[in-house]
Design a protein around this motif. Structure first.
Motif, PDB file in Angstrom:
ATOM      1  N   ILE A 102       4.029   2.459   0.255  1.00 62.17           N
ATOM      2  CA  ILE A 102       3.596   3.801   0.351  1.00 62.17           C
ATOM      3  C   ILE A 102       4.911   4.490  -0.035  1.00 62.17           C
ATOM      4  N   ASN A 103       6.021   4.195   0.747  1.00 55.65           N
ATOM      5  CA  ASN A 103       7.287   5.019   0.406  1.00 55.65           C
ATOM      6  C   ASN A 103       8.113   4.858  -0.777  1.00 55.65           C
ATOM      7  N   THR A 104       7.652   3.844  -1.505  1.00 52.74           N
ATOM      8  CA  THR A 104       8.252   3.545  -2.794  1.00 52.74           C
ATOM      9  C   THR A 104       7.229   3.605  -4.067  1.00 52.74           C
ATOM     10  N   GLY A 105       6.010   3.479  -3.691  1.00 63.09           N
ATOM     11  CA  GLY A 105       5.097   3.947  -4.855  1.00 63.09           C
ATOM     12  C   GLY A 105       4.581   2.993  -5.495  1.00 63.09           C
ATOM     13  N   VAL A 106       4.566   1.747  -4.884  1.00 65.45           N
ATOM     14  CA  VAL A 106       4.061   0.527  -5.586  1.00 65.45           C
ATOM     15  C   VAL A 106       2.975  -0.210  -4.893  1.00 65.45           C
ATOM     16  N   ALA A 107       2.153  -0.909  -5.478  1.00 63.08           N
ATOM     17  CA  ALA A 107       0.760  -1.311  -5.064  1.00 63.08           C
ATOM     18  C   ALA A 107       0.906  -2.648  -4.267  1.00 63.08           C
ATOM     19  N   TYR A 108      -0.016  -2.435  -3.148  1.00 65.17           N
ATOM     20  CA  TYR A 108       0.096  -3.345  -1.746  1.00 65.17           C
ATOM     21  C   TYR A 108      -1.160  -4.008  -1.878  1.00 65.17           C
ATOM     22  N   LEU A 109      -1.207  -5.514  -1.728  1.00 66.52           N
ATOM     23  CA  LEU A 109      -2.206  -6.326  -1.458  1.00 66.52           C
ATOM     24  C   LEU A 109      -2.170  -7.172  -0.328  1.00 66.52           C
ATOM     25  N   ASP A 110      -3.020  -7.412   0.461  1.00 63.98           N
ATOM     26  CA  ASP A 110      -2.809  -8.461   1.615  1.00 63.98           C
ATOM     27  C   ASP A 110      -4.051  -9.287   1.654  1.00 63.98           C
ATOM     28  N   THR A 111      -4.065 -10.231   2.580  1.00 59.94           N
ATOM     29  CA  THR A 111      -5.384 -11.198   2.621  1.00 59.94           C
ATOM     30  C   THR A 111      -5.870 -11.284   4.110  1.00 59.94           C
ATOM     31  N   ALA A 112      -5.390 -10.363   4.998  1.00 61.87           N
ATOM     32  CA  ALA A 112      -5.765 -10.197   6.406  1.00 61.87           C
ATOM     33  C   ALA A 112      -5.645  -9.094   6.783  1.00 61.87           C
ATOM     34  N   GLU A 131      -5.137   0.142   9.361  1.00 64.83           N
ATOM     35  CA  GLU A 131      -5.210   0.315   7.850  1.00 64.83           C
ATOM     36  C   GLU A 131      -5.946   1.744   7.437  1.00 64.83           C
ATOM     37  N   TRP A 132      -7.092   1.923   7.950  1.00 58.83           N
ATOM     38  CA  TRP A 132      -7.960   3.198   7.433  1.00 58.83           C
ATOM     39  C   TRP A 132      -7.357   4.457   7.900  1.00 58.83           C
ATOM     40  N   ASN A 133      -6.311   4.335   8.713  1.00 57.38           N
ATOM     41  CA  ASN A 133      -5.508   5.604   9.271  1.00 57.38           C
ATOM     42  C   ASN A 133      -4.910   5.991   7.996  1.00 57.38           C
ATOM     43  N   HIS A 134      -4.443   5.229   6.965  1.00 51.73           N
ATOM     44  CA  HIS A 134      -3.654   5.572   5.842  1.00 51.73           C
ATOM     45  C   HIS A 134      -4.502   5.772   4.605  1.00 51.73           C
ATOM     46  N   LEU A 135      -5.806   6.139   4.614  1.00 54.43           N
ATOM     47  CA  LEU A 135      -6.561   6.403   3.811  1.00 54.43           C
ATOM     48  C   LEU A 135      -6.468   7.390   2.770  1.00 54.43           C
ATOM     49  N   GLU A 136      -6.128   8.655   3.547  1.00 57.47           N
ATOM     50  CA  GLU A 136      -5.774   9.730   2.855  1.00 57.47           C
ATOM     51  C   GLU A 136      -4.729  10.000   2.270  1.00 57.47           C
ATOM     52  N   GLU A 137      -3.431   9.118   2.956  1.00 57.02           N
ATOM     53  CA  GLU A 137      -2.068   9.405   2.514  1.00 57.02           C
ATOM     54  C   GLU A 137      -2.218   8.670   1.239  1.00 57.02           C
ATOM     55  N   CYS A 138      -2.545   7.521   1.024  1.00 55.79           N
ATOM     56  CA  CYS A 138      -2.684   6.377  -0.192  1.00 55.79           C
ATOM     57  C   CYS A 138      -3.207   7.372  -1.344  1.00 55.79           C
ATOM     58  N   LYS A 139      -4.491   8.081  -1.077  1.00 55.43           N
ATOM     59  CA  LYS A 139      -5.116   8.720  -1.900  1.00 55.43           C
ATOM     60  C   LYS A 139      -4.162   9.867  -2.350  1.00 55.43           C
ATOM     61  N   GLN A 140      -3.637  10.728  -1.479  1.00 54.19           N
ATOM     62  CA  GLN A 140      -3.033  11.797  -2.141  1.00 54.19           C
ATOM     63  C   GLN A 140      -1.635  11.315  -2.817  1.00 54.19           C
ATOM     64  N   THR A 144      -2.116   2.308  -4.912  1.00 57.85           N
ATOM     65  CA  THR A 144      -3.328   1.418  -4.820  1.00 57.85           C
ATOM     66  C   THR A 144      -2.839   0.192  -3.598  1.00 57.85           C
ATOM     67  N   ALA A 145      -3.806   0.323  -2.619  1.00 55.93           N
ATOM     68  CA  ALA A 145      -3.390  -0.576  -1.525  1.00 55.93           C
ATOM     69  C   ALA A 145      -4.839  -1.275  -1.642  1.00 55.93           C
ATOM     70  N   ILE A 146      -5.009  -2.558  -1.574  1.00 54.70           N
ATOM     71  CA  ILE A 146      -6.148  -3.589  -1.647  1.00 54.70           C
ATOM     72  C   ILE A 146      -6.145  -4.169  -0.433  1.00 54.70           C
ATOM     73  N   LEU A 147      -7.009  -4.024   0.464  1.00 49.34           N
ATOM     74  CA  LEU A 147      -7.026  -4.885   1.783  1.00 49.34           C
ATOM     75  C   LEU A 147      -7.863  -6.272   1.687  1.00 49.34           C
ATOM     76  N   GLY A 148      -7.302  -7.020   2.344  1.00 47.88           N
ATOM     77  CA  GLY A 148      -8.186  -8.476   2.556  1.00 47.88           C
ATOM     78  C   GLY A 148      -8.699  -9.086   1.285  1.00 47.88           C
ATOM     79  N   ARG A 376      -5.655   4.303  -4.853  1.00 50.37           N
ATOM     80  CA  ARG A 376      -6.123   4.635  -3.457  1.00 50.37           C
ATOM     81  C   ARG A 376      -6.083   3.278  -2.658  1.00 50.37           C
ATOM     82  N   MET A 377      -6.343   3.258  -1.258  1.00 55.24           N
ATOM     83  CA  MET A 377      -6.736   2.562  -0.492  1.00 55.24           C
ATOM     84  C   MET A 377      -8.271   1.957  -0.528  1.00 55.24           C
ATOM     85  N   ALA A 378      -8.364   0.651  -0.599  1.00 57.14           N
ATOM     86  CA  ALA A 378      -9.810   0.183  -0.872  1.00 57.14           C
ATOM     87  C   ALA A 378     -10.130  -1.274  -0.155  1.00 57.14           C
TER      88      ALA A 378
END
Length: 414
Positions: A102-112, A131-140, A144-148, A376-378
């Protein structure tokens, strides 16, 4: 368009991710891998080179990193000019790596899902705890943060989305089956990090039934299912990540996760648990040393990556979906079968790691192409299922369907 991938982690799944990124490095660009264990990173690179996995000539950079250190991770992201981070390290790292992305502005992907070392099986929905505590921050911030985006969670979420988008007018239940019908030849071992594996089974089993959270004990609820290729299997109701997002995002009243276990596994697990050896809480030895029993068990069990050379047999993972279409009842099993021997021949890994490691690379390709760069986070079920499953078809994890019309490769025909 995003390029250059930083892989965080150096276990069995990271090895598969590295192989698959190399196979698609014409699109993904430069590859870097980071872990606290440099020697494990080097073994992965040696495997990638030995298998000739690079699509275009390249190398993989290696870095020592404690990914709990957000500032160090930010420095590494910038140093490697990575625009996509695939986090396949311990689940304890997720929030730190996400913060760095988030702080560097890059896409994040995880598997769990993220876990805290001192907590097991938190109050559902689990994603709501972190994770969902950061939904609004990722949107603003257009992150791109793709979870699981492993297999389960991940591909099974896409199967559920496909069912809702294409095959059903109304879904009454989604039962996710995870079967490993293979054999590693060891007396007792886990297929991935023992610490994370056991933590899944020592707390309450949360499932989504009749549109509410329902709690059971591990191994309390059992069913038998006849599945493609692997045959009749005993499955147990188990808590798992994907239930906690599907229950929110798909408006389905019943979402459950079932995993196969042999009697030997259950017996050993039960003894370890009853002795207190699966506890995450520190204890003191007679000599005054403080140890965590679960970490001791992890230390004496085989490294999951060491199982791959001798692993035989297949896995079957999929969604049994029930509901209606055009006013008529419908039941459809959407699934994949993977082979341990084939996974090892391609990536020096068993198929548990293979099924978890291929999907995040497919997702990274979709992010690189812009199709899943959603800013956004999804969770996976919130994204278009078709391009993801099509990518997996050609990357080694083809999707199949079994219903009253037979067993066949998936399509979009309802």
């Amino acid at each position: 368009m995003k390029k250059n991938v930083l892989i965080i982690g150096a276990g069995g799944v990271a090895k598969v991710v590295a192989h698959k990124c190399a196979q698609h490095n014409d699109e993904l660009g430069r590859i870097a891998i980071a872990s606290r264990n440099i020697s494990k990173c080097q073994l992965i690179i040696d495997s990638v080179k030995a298998k000739g996995s690079f699509k275009v000539p390249a190398d993989i950079q290696v870095f020592a990193l404690n990914a709990l250190n957000v500032e160090a991770t930010k420095v590494l992201i910038r140093e490697t000019e990575s625009q996509i981070v695939i986090n396949v390290g311990s689940a304890f790292l997720n929030m730190s790596v996400l913060r760095a992305c988030i702080n560097t502005g890059v896409a994040y992907l995880d598997t769990a899902i993220h876990e805290e070392p001192s907590k097991v099986c938190e109050t559902p929905p689990w994603y709501g705890n972190n994770e969902w505590n950061h939904l609004e921050e990722c949107k603003q911030k257009n992150i791109t943060a793709i979870l699981g985006v492993g297999f389960d969670p991940g591909v099974v979420n896409a199967y559920a989305a496909l069912a809702q988008q294409q095959y059903f007018d109304r879904i009454d239940s989604i039962d996710i089956f995870d079967v490993n019908a293979g054999s590693h030849g060891k007396y007792f071992a886990t297929n991935f990090d023992p610490e994370i594996n056991f933590r899944e089974f020592t707390g309450q089993v949360w499932s989504w039934q009749n549109s509410q959270w329902t709690s059971n004990a591990m191994f309390e609820i059992k069913r038998t299912a006849a599945l493609p290729v692997v045959g009749s299997q005993n499955l147990y109701l188990t808590g798992h990540d994907e239930v906690h997002s599907l229950s929110k995002n798909l408006n389905v009243p019943n979402v459950r996760f079932w995993m196969s276990f042999g009697e030997h596994y259950i017996n050993v697990f039960t003894v370890l648990k009853n002795l207190g050896l699966l506890s995450e809480k520190p204890v003191k030895t007679a000599e005054g040393m403080e140890v965590v029993p679960l970490k001791v068990v992890k230390a004496v069990l085989p490294d999951p990556s060491s199982l791959a050379p001798s692993y035989t047999g297949k896995t079957c993972i999929g969604d049994l979906v029930k509901g209606t279409k055009d006013g008529l009842p419908r039941e459809r099993f959407i699934y994949n079968v993977a082979c341990h021997e084939k996974a090892f021949a391609e990536t020096d890994s068993q198929s548990i790691s293979y099924t978890a490691g291929v999907p995040p690379v497919a997702a990274a390709l979709l992010v690189a192409r812009g199709e899943w760069d959603v800013q956004r986070m999804a969770n996976v079920e919130e994204l278009p299922a078709e391009p993801f499953l099509k990518a997996l078809d050609v990357m080694g994890l083809p999707t199949r369907i079994k219903d009253e019309n037979g067993d066949r490769a998936w399509d979009l025909i309802a």
